[in-house]
Scaffold this active site. Sequence first.
Site, mmCIF file in Angstrom:
data_model
loop_
_atom_site.group_PDB
_atom_site.id
_atom_site.type_symbol
_atom_site.label_atom_id
_atom_site.label_comp_id
_atom_site.label_asym_id
_atom_site.label_seq_id
_atom_site.Cartn_x
_atom_site.Cartn_y
_atom_site.Cartn_z
ATOM 1 C CD GLU A 25 2.216 -0.231 11.091
ATOM 2 O OE1 GLU A 25 1.150 -0.309 11.745
ATOM 3 O OE2 GLU A 25 2.249 0.057 9.896
ATOM 4 N N GLY A 63 1.657 -11.303 11.007
ATOM 5 C CA GLY A 63 2.516 -10.757 12.062
ATOM 6 C C GLY A 63 2.635 -11.708 13.246
ATOM 7 C CG ASN A 110 -0.360 0.013 2.511
ATOM 8 O OD1 ASN A 110 0.787 -0.374 2.673
ATOM 9 N ND2 ASN A 110 -1.095 0.484 3.492
ATOM 10 C CB CYS A 139 -1.989 0.447 8.521
ATOM 11 S SG CYS A 139 -0.651 -0.011 7.504
ATOM 12 N N GLY A 165 2.252 -5.497 7.700
ATOM 13 C CA GLY A 165 1.245 -6.272 6.974
ATOM 14 C C GLY A 165 0.130 -6.679 7.922
ATOM 15 C CB SER A 166 -2.468 -9.265 7.635
ATOM 16 O OG SER A 166 -1.756 -10.485 7.667
HETATM 17 C C1 UN1 Z 1 -0.147 3.172 6.298
HETATM 18 O O1 UN1 Z 1 -1.206 3.573 6.760
HETATM 19 O O2 UN1 Z 1 -0.065 2.031 5.842
HETATM 20 O O3 UN1 Z 1 0.029 8.366 7.939
HETATM 21 C C2 UN1 Z 1 1.031 4.064 6.246
HETATM 22 C C3 UN1 Z 1 -0.174 8.095 6.762
HETATM 23 C C4 UN1 Z 1 0.996 7.856 5.844
HETATM 24 C C5 UN1 Z 1 1.579 6.499 6.067
HETATM 25 C C6 UN1 Z 1 0.541 5.467 6.245
HETATM 26 N N1 UN1 Z 1 1.982 8.876 6.040
HETATM 27 O O4 UN1 Z 1 -1.301 7.984 6.357
#
Ligand code: UN1
Length: 495
Positions: A249, A232, A151, A283, A227-228
């Site tokens: 993460e 994880g 993503n 995410c 990832g998921s």
């Molecule tokens: C993510 O959500 O997978 O804060 C990363 C944000 C971006 C990075 C997001 N700078 O939305």
Amino acid sequence: MKQYKNLINGKLVDSKSGRTFENRNPADWDEVVGVFPKSNIDDLNDAIAAAKKAYPKWRSIPWPKRSEIMRSVAERMLEKKEELSQIMTREMGKVIKETRGDTQEGIDTALYASVEGRKYFGYTLPSELPNKMCMTRRDPLGVWGLITPWNFPIAIPTWKIFPCLLSGNTAIIKPATDTPASVGELAQILHEAGVPDGVLNVVYGGGGEIGEGMLNHPDIVGISFTGSSDIGMRIGEVCGKTLKRCSLELGGKNGQVVLSDANLELALVGVLWGAYGTTGQRCTATSRLIIEEPVYDTFIEMLKDRVEKLKLGNGLDESVDVGPLVSESQRESVHGYVEIGKKEGAKLITGGEAYTEGECSKGWFYRPTIFIDVKPDMRIAQEEIFGPVLSVIKARDFKDAMDILNGTVYGLSSSIYTNDLNKAHKAIERAETGIVYINAPTIGAECHLPFGGMKQTGNGHREGGWTAYEIFTEIKTVYIDYSGALQKAQIDTWD
Ligand code: UN1
């Protein structure tokens, strides 16, 4: 169409397996963006051997010298910003404005690294004993395995590669198979900027083969994964068995709260961006909208109207708001959740189906979707959907809104819209998320601040800023005794 190769010990090489895979444009599946080696364990072993060999020399280079390479990386990325962003839109689908932002986040991360190499502080502390000093310093660990998602095809790899390398480690990166080209281009830039052979190696291929291979290899000291949560947990389990370092993460189920005193127009543009930007595939995307009862109906009406005006299409078209989902399986999974939401009794007021009109007929597009009257315990209010689907929940009051906000297993990002200073501060204190926004959407983190989540969003680490360097270094505590005599801590007295 470009043929990419693995980068091992500074050389571009095919996989020993002889296998390849294609990467297609999710907005137009007839377009092949690149062909990549589908690597096997032999390729991975070669890469790990190269990284192991390169490690002693690389770690002996002073931090400020390594950081000069990072500045050169930033300059080269800036020169190639448009090219990198276009490739990223073609392979991932998100709109060009956003891929420019993704590339910029990588540039910012490189610039941050270029400064951090001159100021990565340790501590000096007083000793309990005379003529003795105490201090801490940070040292690298060795060869890391970096596993990155699709993503944020450039930003997230840079969050890992730059602090990992600047700290004196060497690495193997396995980019997501949906977006491998961006990492291929980035690795080329690092190579040209002077990162020595073997310090960064790229091995393309699947998680089952290459990811698992990294987890099980004795020469890999740590894994950094985004990832998921399911994967994880698996990574954490395997790393636990051999005590490899591991930073995870993972998922999110981020909520935006709109209190009745909020500026509703501001809250509206916030949720439009948070929920439908990146087609909901962040995410940090806003997946739940929690509205205080007095403004519930009004806000939904405002929202529905604006959501239906969002323009879908190929992300290279500057006028498009929402690109496709990344892949067919992602679209199936998102649609599966829409079916679940309907069965659970939530009310679908817009969207809820694939979008196939005009030029979108050959892409994985999905209509921006809103469910209202969602109950906090429904699956669409609890599980990560990773698509343009917003679950709207009514809250009785501020306390109820905070309970709903915190009522999931995840804890990445939250957003509270209010003009009441006291409620804003209470929300900051009570939110069970690693990132809290006041009067701003759940997305938009900046690279020099810690990024990560509480609960099942991770295992306590924070990427971004100085905290990313804590992941990739080990603290060494140093005692220097200049008394010329044996001094026994806790036993000798000072009088
Ligand atoms: C993510 O959500 O997978 O804060 C990363 C944000 C971006 C990075 C997001 N700078 O939305």
